[in-house]
Motif scaffolding. Structure first.
Motif, mmCIF file in Angstrom:
data_model
loop_
_atom_site.group_PDB
_atom_site.id
_atom_site.type_symbol
_atom_site.label_atom_id
_atom_site.label_comp_id
_atom_site.label_asym_id
_atom_site.label_seq_id
_atom_site.Cartn_x
_atom_site.Cartn_y
_atom_site.Cartn_z
ATOM 1 N N PHE A 306 -30.021 70.652 -14.991
ATOM 2 C CA PHE A 306 -29.550 70.934 -13.629
ATOM 3 C C PHE A 306 -28.501 72.041 -13.689
ATOM 4 C CE2 PHE A 306 -27.330 67.098 -15.185
ATOM 5 C CZ PHE A 306 -26.008 67.522 -15.169
ATOM 6 N N SER A 307 -28.242 72.634 -12.530
ATOM 7 C CA SER A 307 -27.352 73.794 -12.461
ATOM 8 C C SER A 307 -25.887 73.392 -12.588
ATOM 9 C CB SER A 307 -27.555 74.543 -11.139
ATOM 10 O OG SER A 307 -28.870 75.047 -11.063
ATOM 11 N N ILE A 308 -25.112 74.281 -13.183
ATOM 12 C CA ILE A 308 -23.656 74.111 -13.244
ATOM 13 C C ILE A 308 -23.072 74.999 -12.151
ATOM 14 C CG2 ILE A 308 -21.592 74.552 -14.621
ATOM 15 C CD1 ILE A 308 -23.375 73.909 -17.106
ATOM 16 N N ASP A 309 -22.361 74.393 -11.210
ATOM 17 C CA ASP A 309 -21.877 75.120 -10.036
ATOM 18 C C ASP A 309 -20.656 75.986 -10.326
ATOM 19 O OD1 ASP A 309 -23.784 73.977 -8.169
ATOM 20 O OD2 ASP A 309 -22.678 72.100 -8.382
ATOM 21 N N TYR A 310 -19.724 75.438 -11.090
ATOM 22 C CA TYR A 310 -18.473 76.152 -11.337
ATOM 23 C C TYR A 310 -18.039 75.936 -12.784
ATOM 24 C CZ TYR A 310 -18.419 75.892 -6.252
ATOM 25 O OH TYR A 310 -18.774 75.973 -4.925
ATOM 26 N N TYR A 311 -17.146 76.789 -13.227
ATOM 27 C CA TYR A 311 -16.609 76.640 -14.583
ATOM 28 C C TYR A 311 -15.110 76.890 -14.569
ATOM 29 C CZ TYR A 311 -15.976 81.712 -14.873
ATOM 30 O OH TYR A 311 -15.546 82.980 -14.633
ATOM 31 N N VAL A 312 -14.448 76.429 -15.593
ATOM 32 C CA VAL A 312 -13.103 76.894 -15.915
ATOM 33 C C VAL A 312 -13.082 77.133 -17.416
ATOM 34 C CG1 VAL A 312 -12.118 74.559 -16.217
ATOM 35 C CG2 VAL A 312 -10.615 76.497 -15.750
ATOM 36 N N LYS A 313 -12.618 78.294 -17.809
ATOM 37 C CA LYS A 313 -12.499 78.631 -19.227
ATOM 38 C C LYS A 313 -11.019 78.616 -19.567
ATOM 39 C CE LYS A 313 -14.022 81.922 -22.733
ATOM 40 N NZ LYS A 313 -14.667 83.237 -23.004
ATOM 41 N N ILE A 314 -10.658 77.836 -20.567
ATOM 42 C CA ILE A 314 -9.241 77.658 -20.876
ATOM 43 C C ILE A 314 -8.968 77.880 -22.357
ATOM 44 C CG2 ILE A 314 -8.887 75.988 -19.016
ATOM 45 C CD1 ILE A 314 -8.934 73.777 -21.160
ATOM 46 N N SER A 315 -7.741 78.256 -22.618
ATOM 47 C CA SER A 315 -7.219 78.200 -23.978
ATOM 48 C C SER A 315 -6.653 76.786 -24.121
ATOM 49 C CB SER A 315 -6.107 79.240 -24.170
ATOM 50 O OG SER A 315 -5.360 78.954 -25.321
ATOM 51 N N PHE A 316 -7.315 75.940 -24.920
ATOM 52 C CA PHE A 316 -6.960 74.526 -24.925
ATOM 53 C C PHE A 316 -5.545 74.274 -25.421
ATOM 54 C CE2 PHE A 316 -8.602 70.623 -23.706
ATOM 55 C CZ PHE A 316 -8.212 69.617 -24.575
ATOM 56 N N SER A 317 -5.003 75.253 -26.165
ATOM 57 C CA SER A 317 -3.623 75.103 -26.628
ATOM 58 C C SER A 317 -2.637 75.108 -25.465
ATOM 59 C CB SER A 317 -3.275 76.230 -27.607
ATOM 60 O OG SER A 317 -4.116 76.171 -28.736
ATOM 61 N N SER A 318 -3.099 75.519 -24.273
ATOM 62 C CA SER A 318 -2.231 75.526 -23.102
ATOM 63 C C SER A 318 -1.835 74.119 -22.665
ATOM 64 C CB SER A 318 -2.925 76.226 -21.939
ATOM 65 O OG SER A 318 -4.095 75.508 -21.546
ATOM 66 N N VAL A 319 -2.466 73.097 -23.234
ATOM 67 C CA VAL A 319 -2.110 71.730 -22.834
ATOM 68 C C VAL A 319 -0.628 71.443 -23.105
ATOM 69 C CG1 VAL A 319 -4.442 70.829 -23.200
ATOM 70 C CG2 VAL A 319 -2.784 70.673 -25.045
ATOM 71 N N ILE A 320 -0.037 72.137 -24.073
ATOM 72 C CA ILE A 320 1.395 71.920 -24.356
ATOM 73 C C ILE A 320 2.213 72.201 -23.105
ATOM 74 C CG2 ILE A 320 3.398 72.705 -25.693
ATOM 75 C CD1 ILE A 320 1.523 73.350 -27.983
ATOM 76 N N SER A 321 2.027 73.396 -22.538
ATOM 77 C CA SER A 321 2.800 73.776 -21.349
ATOM 78 C C SER A 321 2.443 72.927 -20.142
ATOM 79 C CB SER A 321 2.558 75.258 -21.021
ATOM 80 O OG SER A 321 2.966 76.069 -22.086
ATOM 81 N N ILE A 322 1.147 72.686 -19.941
ATOM 82 C CA ILE A 322 0.712 71.941 -18.759
ATOM 83 C C ILE A 322 1.234 70.511 -18.791
ATOM 84 C CG2 ILE A 322 -1.296 71.055 -17.510
ATOM 85 C CD1 ILE A 322 -2.823 73.548 -18.491
ATOM 86 N N VAL A 323 1.068 69.835 -19.934
ATOM 87 C CA VAL A 323 1.521 68.437 -20.043
ATOM 88 C C VAL A 323 3.031 68.354 -19.865
ATOM 89 C CG1 VAL A 323 1.759 66.489 -21.626
ATOM 90 C CG2 VAL A 323 -0.429 67.666 -21.428
#
Length: 525
Positions: A306-323
């Motif tokens: 099935f189709s993927i409607d949207y995406y987000v591409k992230i640098s997973f190391s950003s979890v430090i700042s976000i958390v």
């Protein structure tokens, strides 16, 4: 004395009018910013507007009421404080708007292809490459290689092209004198410069070709009312998420906005699937990220059906700042372990150690939890479950009132590490709906862990076999069923089933004959 007193009072009234006018102008700016931002619900903005108008009228009427000097002074200070608060609110909204616009990918991206030559080369323009040998990458950066070849053929005749799937080999040959030039995209050049110490010292840019590349357009769905799919692809690196590197994090979300339900599916990075941009030859899912974001999505769609409607591409190391911005997240750590820090240091003082059990993690601890895999019996599959816990923790915190109150800081942080094809209006409207919503979101998980590991050749690394994960056909059907169920939920449909075939109405597995399923494993382990 009386004339002086009247003159002083007249000047005082003029000052008060100026302050009231300033208050009115600041208010108009705030209300305009609030209504156009679309994050603050319209009903809230109407209430704010009414309160503001009443406050303005009260302050204006108070100008004509005789008051002692100290009362007039206090009123003026109060108006100045209100203006400062409103001004800060306008700045906050403007910064949030800019951050949302940064996260939302534009329709096109400027792509640059560099033509590198040796530092000592006498050539001055691309026309000087006549009858020279130029290295072109024909693997993960094939699109830019084809573009460079066309431009070079226009600039000079007689060019001989030497193709290789590996930029490192081409660049090394250039520095050793075996090639006259190498065509390389700017993003790959930056990555190569970090890993090849002498590259900048031994080469220079002869010319740069620039063109506009279309970005992947999102769906036109109403994400506040229609079921949609959202794909999280992440690179386990610090920095620009737009670099085409391994897709180390792959999480599909099936979002039901009306029911406020999210189904998260972790797809193993080592999943063995047809690689869309490698002529459908089988490859690891993580390798598709080196070709392009489009390759990740197309290859995943082919597997899922099935189709993927949207995406987000992230640098997973950003979890430090976000958390850290969220004030920490709560997770249940299944095992006790120690993991390297964000700089991948194994020095004793740098290790991050966690004990098993439910606990609140800060940013560094959350990243270590999301990265760790060696202590799990099933390695990457265990890490997938940890990554889902981290994602759930961040999402629950971000969609709470406390998270929405930190929206400005969060958006500023996310804009540095993430890119999405959701439009800025969609992001704003979705955030507004969360402020108005009364229900908490339900997040459930599907783990693809019933397949088998096998040893297979891959399209991207053809020199030796690699450990890959073969998907279980029933698991993929489960994901498809979850998607269909979400689409049909709430619709009145006849319920029926066949006792002889309980899976008769389950969506069928992909008919792509290139997919190798777990029951076809040659050396399962």
């Amino acid at each position: 004395m009386k004339k002086e007193s009247n003159k002083a009072r007249s000047k005082g009234i003029q000052l008060d009018f100026l302050l009231s006018l300033m208050f009115l102008i600041f208010g108009i700016a705030l209300l305009y910013s609030g209504f156009t931002w679309k994050v603050i619900p319209s009903a809230w903005m109407i209430v704010i507007a009414i309160v503001y108008i009443l406050l303005f009228l009260i302050l204006t009427i108070a100008i004509f009421v005789r008051q002692p000097v100290w009362a007039r002074l206090l009123r003026r200070i109060f108006v100045l404080i209100l203006c400062a608060v409103v001004g800060i609110g306008c700045i906050y909204i403007q910064k949030a708007k800019e951050a949302i616009n940064k996260i939302s990918a534009p329709a096109t991206t400027e792509e640059q292809v560099l033509i590198l030559v040796a530092k000592s080369a006498k050539m001055k323009t691309d026309a000087d490459l006549r009858d020279k040998t130029v290295g072109i990458q024909n693997g993960t950066d094939k699109t830019n290689g084809v573009y460079a070849k066309k431009q070079l053929n226009k600039a000079a005749s007689g060019i001989e092209f030497e193709e290789d799937s590996d930029y490192t080999a081409l660049l090394q040959k250039l520095m050793d004198g075996g090639l006259d030039a190498v065509a390389i995209s700017n993003s790959r050049y930056r990555a190569a410069a970090d890993s090849i110490p002498d590259l900048k010292a031994k080469t220079k840019t002869l010319t740069t070709y620039t063109y506009k590349r279309k970005n992947i357009a999102g769906s036109s769905k109403d994400i506040n009312n229609e079921v949609f799919t959202f794909y999280v692809t992440g690179i386990d690196e610090v920095g620009d998420p737009n670099l085409d590197l391994h897709s180390d994090v792959n999480i599909l979300m099936i979002v039901e906005p009306k029911a406020q339900n999210i189904t998260m599916v972790s797809i193993p990075r080592d999943g063995y699937i047809p690689n869309y941009e490698a002529d459908n030859a089988n490859d690891k899912l993580t390798h598709t990220g080196m070709y392009s974001l489009n390759d990740v999505l197309k290859s995943a769609e082919n597997l899922l059906g099935f189709s993927i409607d949207y995406y987000v591409k992230i640098s997973f190391s950003s979890v430090i700042s976000i958390v850290n911005k969220l004030g920490g997240i709560t997770v249940n750590v299944p095992i006790s372990f120690c993991e390297q820090d964000e700089n991948r240091s194994f020095e004793q003082d740098d290790l991050i150690c966690l004990n098993a059990g439910e606990q609140k993690l800060n940013g560094k601890q959350a990243l270590a939890f999301a990265r760790h895999r060696h202590s799990y019996v099933n390695q990457d599959l265990g890490r997938n479950q940890a990554q889902q816990q981290v994602m759930k923790g961040m999402m629950k915190k971000a969609m709470s009132l406390s998270g929405i109150s930190k929206l400005d800081d969060l958006l500023d942080t996310v804009s540095k590490y993430a890119s999405t094809n959701l439009s800025s209006d969609q992001i704003s409207n979705f955030a507004s709906a969360q402020l108005e919503g009364k229900k908490n979101w339900t997040i459930r998980s599907i783990y693809l862990d019933k397949g088998a590991f096998d040893t297979r050749m891959t399209a991207s690394i053809a020199d030796w076999p690699q450990d890959v994960y073969l998907f279980n056909k029933t698991e993929i059907n489960q994901v498809r069923d979850a998607y269909k169920g979400a689409e049909n939920r709430g619709k009145m449909k006849a319920f029926n089933f066949d006792l002889q075939d309980l899976y008769a109405n389950t969506p069928k597995s992909s008919m792509d004959s290139n997919i190798v399923w777990s029951d076809q494993a040659q050396n399962p382990h």
